[in-house]
Design a protein around this motif. Sequence first.
Motif, mmCIF file in Angstrom:
data_model
loop_
_atom_site.group_PDB
_atom_site.id
_atom_site.type_symbol
_atom_site.label_atom_id
_atom_site.label_comp_id
_atom_site.label_asym_id
_atom_site.label_seq_id
_atom_site.Cartn_x
_atom_site.Cartn_y
_atom_site.Cartn_z
ATOM 1 N N UNK A 1 -30.252 9.955 8.871
ATOM 2 C CA UNK A 1 -29.019 9.168 9.063
ATOM 3 C C UNK A 1 -29.221 7.688 8.783
ATOM 4 N N UNK A 2 -30.440 7.176 9.025
ATOM 5 C CA UNK A 2 -30.689 5.757 8.779
ATOM 6 C C UNK A 2 -30.568 5.435 7.292
ATOM 7 N N UNK A 3 -31.182 6.235 6.446
ATOM 8 C CA UNK A 3 -31.120 5.977 5.014
ATOM 9 C C UNK A 3 -29.695 6.145 4.497
ATOM 10 N N UNK A 4 -28.950 7.062 5.087
ATOM 11 C CA UNK A 4 -27.543 7.222 4.717
ATOM 12 C C UNK A 4 -26.761 5.954 5.035
ATOM 13 N N UNK A 5 -27.000 5.403 6.229
ATOM 14 C CA UNK A 5 -26.334 4.160 6.613
ATOM 15 C C UNK A 5 -26.738 2.996 5.734
ATOM 16 N N UNK A 6 -28.024 2.927 5.364
ATOM 17 C CA UNK A 6 -28.509 1.839 4.508
ATOM 18 C C UNK A 6 -27.854 1.912 3.131
ATOM 19 N N UNK A 7 -27.714 3.101 2.574
ATOM 20 C CA UNK A 7 -27.095 3.252 1.252
ATOM 21 C C UNK A 7 -25.634 2.807 1.275
ATOM 22 N N UNK A 8 -24.919 3.160 2.333
ATOM 23 C CA UNK A 8 -23.524 2.725 2.453
ATOM 24 C C UNK A 8 -23.455 1.195 2.547
ATOM 25 N N UNK A 9 -24.320 0.637 3.406
ATOM 26 C CA UNK A 9 -24.294 -0.807 3.641
ATOM 27 C C UNK A 9 -24.625 -1.584 2.376
ATOM 28 N N UNK A 10 -25.667 -1.193 1.662
ATOM 29 C CA UNK A 10 -26.107 -1.988 0.520
ATOM 30 C C UNK A 10 -25.266 -1.751 -0.729
ATOM 31 N N UNK A 11 -24.494 -0.685 -0.746
ATOM 32 C CA UNK A 11 -23.474 -0.569 -1.792
ATOM 33 C C UNK A 11 -22.432 -1.670 -1.620
ATOM 34 N N UNK A 12 -22.017 -1.895 -0.365
ATOM 35 C CA UNK A 12 -21.061 -2.957 -0.071
ATOM 36 C C UNK A 12 -21.687 -4.346 -0.247
ATOM 37 N N UNK A 13 -22.980 -4.488 0.097
ATOM 38 C CA UNK A 13 -23.675 -5.763 -0.106
ATOM 39 C C UNK A 13 -23.666 -6.137 -1.595
ATOM 40 N N UNK A 14 -23.970 -5.170 -2.450
ATOM 41 C CA UNK A 14 -23.971 -5.426 -3.894
ATOM 42 C C UNK A 14 -22.579 -5.812 -4.379
ATOM 43 N N UNK A 15 -21.535 -5.180 -3.799
ATOM 44 C CA UNK A 15 -20.163 -5.470 -4.195
ATOM 45 C C UNK A 15 -19.734 -6.867 -3.756
#
Length: 523
Positions: free
Chosen positions: A331-345
């Motif tokens: 679940x942590x890596x899932x949360x990180x992927x969601x977060x850093x997709x938005x960070x890149x945006x």
Amino acid sequence: MGDKEIGSFPATPRTGSAAPTPPISAPPSQLHSPSLTRSPLLSTDDHIQPASKTPKSSTPRIRTPRFITPLGSPIRRALKLTRLDPHDAWLPITESRNGNAYYAAFHTLCSGIGIQALVLPVAFTFLGWSWGIITLTVAFIWQLYTLYILVHLHESPETGMRYSRYLQLCNATFGEKLAKWFALFPILYLSAGTCITLIIIGAQSCRLFFNTVCGGTCSAQPPTNAEWYLIFTSAAVLLSQLPNLNSIAGVSLVGAITAIAYCTLIWVISVVEGRMPGVSYNPVKGRTEVIRIFDILNALGIIAFAFRGHNLILEIQATMPSDEKHPSRVPMWKGVKIAYTLVAMCLFPLAIAGYWAYGQMIPVDGGMLTALFAFHGQDTSQFLLGLTSLCVIISSLSSFQIYGMPAFDDMESLYVKKKKEPSPWWLRLIFRALFGYLCFFAAVAIPFLASFAGLIGGITLPVTLAYPCFMWVKVKKPKVYGPNWWLNWSLGLFGMALSGLLIAASLFVIIDNGVEFSFFNPA
């Protein structure tokens, strides 16, 4: 067989013998954590004792507790090899372990997007279009890889140990002495130093918001700059009374939403208003070739400083339950992927649109936020300008909570380890108020701290880009001279060398250009 007796597994105690030690009662997930219970330290009677020596002529009898069976071998391995620390159940970071992927995304996004992203166009003024975009892209991929490493190093499959703090993993990997020398100061700065910077930025945004809303219509006397610092700090201290990291998930969600909002508002308004007259995209060139090289290195430090939050990843992951079938890394890596997709945006449009709109005219201090009010303060809706300032204030207040949590955890651990009991509410209040107002004092004393973005980026770069690579080689032991071995050694050594160059270059630029050291004179 006479006096000799063959023991069985498990052995049945004789009538009248001492009662067997009762098993430790705990959920399986807690057996794989340094935090086993909320009770004081386990006594030595609760651990598996080695069998007493017997004469060579007899077959030894080994007493095995009833809960140790072939199916319980992972539990036995965890109990024997893990140093259980019940103090964790009393500390703010690990007090609650019911987090999930959404909480992880909220915390990661709140800590990953910050006001430091607004100075990214400043780096482009030295690097130009091509190298600016290439460098930003490489840095983003590199830090995402080190995030992946930290998430997978949080718990050890061999021992069941969970490393719930960045410094704890450094101690286990490099040893306490090396960890203190190389990791302690950058980690402390990323906690306390970031909170000081947030007070400076938050107070300045409070003043901008007041001036935007009131303008020339208010008859009230506006607070002084130091009073704005005090107002923001008091609000942050009040919000910091939430007990643990999981309890501020809602605060992190609000902080993440407002961070995305102000980043988007700033670059959209800048694009809509159009390019400034006479804008130039030619990279700034120093008087000499040496100065130009140092300016480029300083720009790399600014980009490195834009990616923060790695020092909090293990702490965020520590709020999740974990066991052998459902490890926390999923679940942590899932949360990180969601977060850093938005960070890149947020980061890429902010850097590219900001450089397109202002070019070399982008202010060094404050970056995009200063440019927005300096160049478009008169021809932009006051509502949008006020909303942007308000989002910066709320995001800074929220970020203060998650970046202050490691400091709260350290202060409370001193009491917990000495008294072997949770900190009372009144002591927790004192600790957090003390930390907040010490940061306030530092912010008033050195209000020019935000001018050292390149230097700070160089100092903290190893925490983000280098140390995780060395940890992976040390813990996972990839095949020597294999692709994974070469990759991590190369990234780690290059990161350390780059850190040294960035620190030297930033110091040179500060000395060459000069910084107005206005001690105890907040602007």
